[in-house]
Enzyme design. Structure first.
Site, PDB file in Angstrom:
ATOM      1  N   ILE A  63       0.879  -1.162   0.000  1.00  0.00           N
ATOM      2  CA  ILE A  63       0.000   0.000   0.000  1.00  0.00           C
ATOM      3  C   ILE A  63       0.921   1.217   0.000  1.00  0.00           C
ATOM      4  O   ILE A  63       1.861   1.296   0.802  1.00  0.00           O
ATOM      5  CB  ILE A  63      -0.953   0.005   1.214  1.00  0.00           C
ATOM      6  N   SER A  64       0.711   2.129  -0.932  1.00  0.00           N
ATOM      7  CA  SER A  64       1.633   3.235  -1.149  1.00  0.00           C
ATOM      8  C   SER A  64       1.675   4.198   0.023  1.00  0.00           C
ATOM      9  O   SER A  64       0.751   4.271   0.839  1.00  0.00           O
ATOM     10  CB  SER A  64       1.235   4.010  -2.413  1.00  0.00           C
TER      11      SER A  64
END
Length: 214
Positions: A63-64
Protein backbone atom coordinates in the site's frame (compact mmCIF):
# COMPACT_ATOMS: atom_id res chain seq x y z
CA UNK A 1 -10.94 -3.18 13.40
CA UNK A 2 -13.32 -0.26 13.32
CA UNK A 3 -12.83 3.44 12.66
CA UNK A 4 -12.48 5.03 16.09
CA UNK A 5 -11.92 8.56 17.33
CA UNK A 6 -8.20 7.87 17.72
CA UNK A 7 -7.97 6.93 14.03
CA UNK A 8 -9.70 10.16 13.00
CA UNK A 9 -7.24 12.14 15.12
CA UNK A 10 -4.31 10.39 13.46
CA UNK A 11 -5.77 11.18 10.02
CA UNK A 12 -5.91 14.86 10.93
CA UNK A 13 -2.22 14.70 11.85
CA UNK A 14 -1.48 12.94 8.56
CA UNK A 15 -3.26 15.70 6.63
CA UNK A 16 -1.13 18.31 8.42
CA UNK A 17 1.99 16.39 7.42
CA UNK A 18 0.87 16.18 3.79
CA UNK A 19 0.28 19.94 3.76
CA UNK A 20 3.82 20.44 5.06
CA UNK A 21 5.13 18.22 2.28
CA UNK A 22 3.46 20.38 -0.36
CA UNK A 23 0.03 18.87 -1.03
CA UNK A 24 -2.31 21.80 -1.63
CA UNK A 25 -5.39 20.22 -3.25
CA UNK A 26 -8.10 20.54 -0.59
CA UNK A 27 -10.26 17.93 -2.29
CA UNK A 28 -7.42 15.41 -1.93
CA UNK A 29 -6.72 16.34 1.69
CA UNK A 30 -10.39 16.12 2.68
CA UNK A 31 -10.67 12.69 1.09
CA UNK A 32 -7.59 11.39 2.89
CA UNK A 33 -9.03 12.79 6.11
CA UNK A 34 -12.16 10.67 5.59
CA UNK A 35 -10.84 7.32 4.31
CA UNK A 36 -9.83 4.88 7.10
CA UNK A 37 -6.43 3.75 5.78
CA UNK A 38 -5.94 1.31 8.68
CA UNK A 39 -8.78 -0.84 7.36
CA UNK A 40 -6.87 -1.42 4.10
CA UNK A 41 -3.90 -2.91 5.95
CA UNK A 42 -3.08 -5.93 8.07
CA UNK A 43 -4.06 -5.32 11.68
CA UNK A 44 -0.40 -5.83 12.67
CA UNK A 45 0.38 -2.47 11.07
CA UNK A 46 -2.59 -0.56 12.50
CA UNK A 47 -0.40 1.49 14.83
CA UNK A 48 1.56 2.79 11.84
CA UNK A 49 -1.33 3.23 9.40
CA UNK A 50 -1.26 7.04 9.48
CA UNK A 51 2.48 7.47 9.17
CA UNK A 52 3.76 8.41 5.72
CA UNK A 53 5.06 4.94 4.98
CA UNK A 54 4.33 2.11 2.56
CA UNK A 55 3.45 -1.28 4.01
CA UNK A 56 3.14 -4.82 2.63
CA UNK A 57 -0.27 -6.16 1.68
CA UNK A 58 -1.32 -9.44 0.05
CA UNK A 59 0.26 -11.00 -3.05
CA UNK A 60 3.66 -9.44 -2.44
CA UNK A 61 2.34 -5.93 -3.11
CA UNK A 62 2.37 -2.76 -1.01
CA UNK A 63 0.00 0.00 0.00
CA UNK A 64 1.63 3.23 -1.15
CA UNK A 65 2.86 6.08 1.05
CA UNK A 66 -0.02 8.49 1.77
CA UNK A 67 2.08 11.23 0.15
CA UNK A 68 2.30 9.16 -3.05
CA UNK A 69 -1.48 8.63 -3.05
CA UNK A 70 -2.01 12.34 -2.44
CA UNK A 71 0.49 13.36 -5.12
CA UNK A 72 -1.00 11.13 -7.82
CA UNK A 73 -4.50 12.22 -6.85
CA UNK A 74 -3.49 15.89 -7.04
CA UNK A 75 -1.92 15.46 -10.48
CA UNK A 76 -5.23 14.11 -11.80
CA UNK A 77 -6.99 17.45 -11.12
CA UNK A 78 -10.26 15.64 -10.40
CA UNK A 79 -13.58 17.35 -11.07
CA UNK A 80 -16.75 15.99 -9.49
CA UNK A 81 -18.22 13.29 -11.70
CA UNK A 82 -15.02 12.65 -13.67
CA UNK A 83 -14.82 9.17 -15.15
CA UNK A 84 -11.56 7.72 -13.83
CA UNK A 85 -9.82 4.49 -14.80
CA UNK A 86 -7.54 3.09 -12.10
CA UNK A 87 -5.07 0.43 -13.22
CA UNK A 88 -4.06 -1.56 -10.15
CA UNK A 89 -6.71 -1.59 -7.41
CA UNK A 90 -4.29 -3.07 -4.89
CA UNK A 91 -5.69 -2.72 -1.38
CA UNK A 92 -8.39 -0.37 -2.68
CA UNK A 93 -7.16 2.65 -0.72
CA UNK A 94 -6.36 4.83 -3.73
CA UNK A 95 -9.73 4.01 -5.30
CA UNK A 96 -11.52 4.93 -2.07
CA UNK A 97 -9.75 8.29 -1.97
CA UNK A 98 -10.81 9.01 -5.57
CA UNK A 99 -14.41 8.05 -4.81
CA UNK A 100 -14.39 10.41 -1.82
CA UNK A 101 -13.12 13.11 -4.19
CA UNK A 102 -16.28 12.71 -6.24
CA UNK A 103 -14.92 10.62 -9.12
CA UNK A 104 -16.73 7.79 -10.86
CA UNK A 105 -14.01 5.16 -10.49
CA UNK A 106 -13.51 2.19 -12.78
CA UNK A 107 -10.77 -0.01 -11.33
CA UNK A 108 -9.05 -3.20 -12.46
CA UNK A 109 -6.74 -5.53 -10.51
CA UNK A 110 -4.68 -8.44 -11.89
CA UNK A 111 -4.14 -10.24 -8.56
CA UNK A 112 -7.22 -12.24 -7.55
CA UNK A 113 -6.26 -12.21 -3.86
CA UNK A 114 -6.05 -8.41 -3.87
CA UNK A 115 -9.23 -8.02 -5.89
CA UNK A 116 -11.18 -10.11 -3.38
CA UNK A 117 -9.64 -8.21 -0.46
CA UNK A 118 -10.51 -4.78 -1.87
CA UNK A 119 -14.10 -5.83 -2.52
CA UNK A 120 -14.52 -6.84 1.12
CA UNK A 121 -13.14 -3.52 2.37
CA UNK A 122 -15.24 -1.45 -0.05
CA UNK A 123 -18.34 -3.19 1.27
CA UNK A 124 -17.26 -2.71 4.88
CA UNK A 125 -16.65 1.04 4.61
CA UNK A 126 -19.55 1.62 2.19
CA UNK A 127 -17.36 3.25 -0.45
CA UNK A 128 -17.95 1.69 -3.85
CA UNK A 129 -16.26 2.31 -7.18
CA UNK A 130 -18.57 2.64 -10.17
CA UNK A 131 -17.07 -0.60 -11.54
CA UNK A 132 -14.41 -2.97 -10.22
CA UNK A 133 -13.07 -6.04 -11.99
CA UNK A 134 -10.40 -8.71 -11.88
CA UNK A 135 -8.38 -8.62 -15.09
CA UNK A 136 -5.37 -7.39 -17.05
CA UNK A 137 -5.01 -3.69 -16.32
CA UNK A 138 -2.47 -3.36 -19.12
CA UNK A 139 -5.43 -3.57 -21.51
CA UNK A 140 -7.43 -0.96 -19.60
CA UNK A 141 -11.21 -1.12 -19.90
CA UNK A 142 -11.92 -0.30 -23.55
CA UNK A 143 -15.62 -1.12 -23.24
CA UNK A 144 -15.99 1.80 -20.79
CA UNK A 145 -13.65 4.23 -22.57
CA UNK A 146 -13.04 7.08 -23.06
CA UNK A 147 -12.03 8.26 -19.58
CA UNK A 148 -11.55 11.77 -18.23
CA UNK A 149 -8.64 10.57 -16.12
CA UNK A 150 -6.43 7.48 -15.89
CA UNK A 151 -4.23 6.61 -12.93
CA UNK A 152 -1.71 3.77 -12.98
CA UNK A 153 -0.47 2.56 -9.59
CA UNK A 154 2.45 0.48 -10.88
CA UNK A 155 5.63 1.42 -12.71
CA UNK A 156 5.72 0.90 -16.47
CA UNK A 157 9.02 0.63 -18.35
CA UNK A 158 7.30 1.87 -21.50
CA UNK A 159 4.43 4.24 -22.26
CA UNK A 160 1.27 2.09 -22.49
CA UNK A 161 -0.28 3.28 -25.74
CA UNK A 162 -3.35 1.09 -25.16
CA UNK A 163 -4.20 3.21 -22.13
CA UNK A 164 -3.47 6.52 -23.85
CA UNK A 165 -6.01 5.58 -26.53
CA UNK A 166 -8.67 5.27 -23.81
CA UNK A 167 -8.16 8.86 -22.65
CA UNK A 168 -10.52 11.64 -23.73
CA UNK A 169 -9.15 14.66 -25.51
CA UNK A 170 -8.47 17.03 -22.63
CA UNK A 171 -7.99 14.07 -20.30
CA UNK A 172 -5.01 13.36 -18.05
CA UNK A 173 -3.12 10.15 -17.33
CA UNK A 174 -0.82 9.86 -14.30
CA UNK A 175 1.70 7.02 -14.40
CA UNK A 176 5.17 6.14 -13.06
CA UNK A 177 7.45 5.61 -16.08
CA UNK A 178 10.74 3.73 -15.94
CA UNK A 179 12.25 0.33 -15.27
CA UNK A 180 14.50 0.80 -12.23
CA UNK A 181 14.50 4.59 -11.96
CA UNK A 182 10.87 5.69 -12.25
CA UNK A 183 9.56 9.19 -12.88
CA UNK A 184 6.05 10.31 -11.96
CA UNK A 185 4.68 11.38 -15.34
CA UNK A 186 1.50 12.94 -16.67
CA UNK A 187 0.11 12.88 -20.19
CA UNK A 188 -2.45 15.49 -21.24
CA UNK A 189 -4.28 14.50 -24.42
CA UNK A 190 -4.51 17.63 -26.57
CA UNK A 191 -5.52 16.00 -29.85
CA UNK A 192 -6.31 12.70 -31.52
CA UNK A 193 -2.62 11.81 -31.67
CA UNK A 194 -1.04 14.57 -29.60
CA UNK A 195 -0.09 14.45 -25.93
CA UNK A 196 1.74 16.86 -23.64
CA UNK A 197 4.11 15.10 -21.26
CA UNK A 198 5.28 16.45 -17.89
CA UNK A 199 7.46 14.91 -15.18
CA UNK A 200 7.08 15.36 -11.42
CA UNK A 201 10.04 13.71 -9.73
CA UNK A 202 11.40 10.29 -8.87
CA UNK A 203 9.13 7.60 -7.45
CA UNK A 204 9.17 3.90 -6.71
CA UNK A 205 6.35 1.49 -7.54
CA UNK A 206 6.05 -2.24 -8.08
CA UNK A 207 6.36 -3.10 -11.81
CA UNK A 208 3.32 -3.09 -14.06
CA UNK A 209 2.76 -6.62 -15.42
CA UNK A 210 0.58 -8.12 -18.09
CA UNK A 211 -1.84 -11.02 -17.58
CA UNK A 212 -3.78 -11.88 -14.46
CA UNK A 213 -2.78 -14.01 -11.51
CA UNK A 214 -4.94 -16.10 -9.21
Amino acid sequence: MIDEFKHKGKREQLVKLLRQKGIEDENVLQAINKVPRHLFMDSAFEEFAYKDQAFPIAAGQTISHPFTVAKQSSLLHINHGDKVLEVGTGSGYQAAVLVEMGADVYTVERQKELFDFSQRIFKKIKIRPKYATYGDGYKGLPSFAPFDRIIVTAGSSTIPKTLLKQLKIGGIMVIPIGAKNQMMTTFLRVGERDFERMEFGDCQFVPMLERTEK
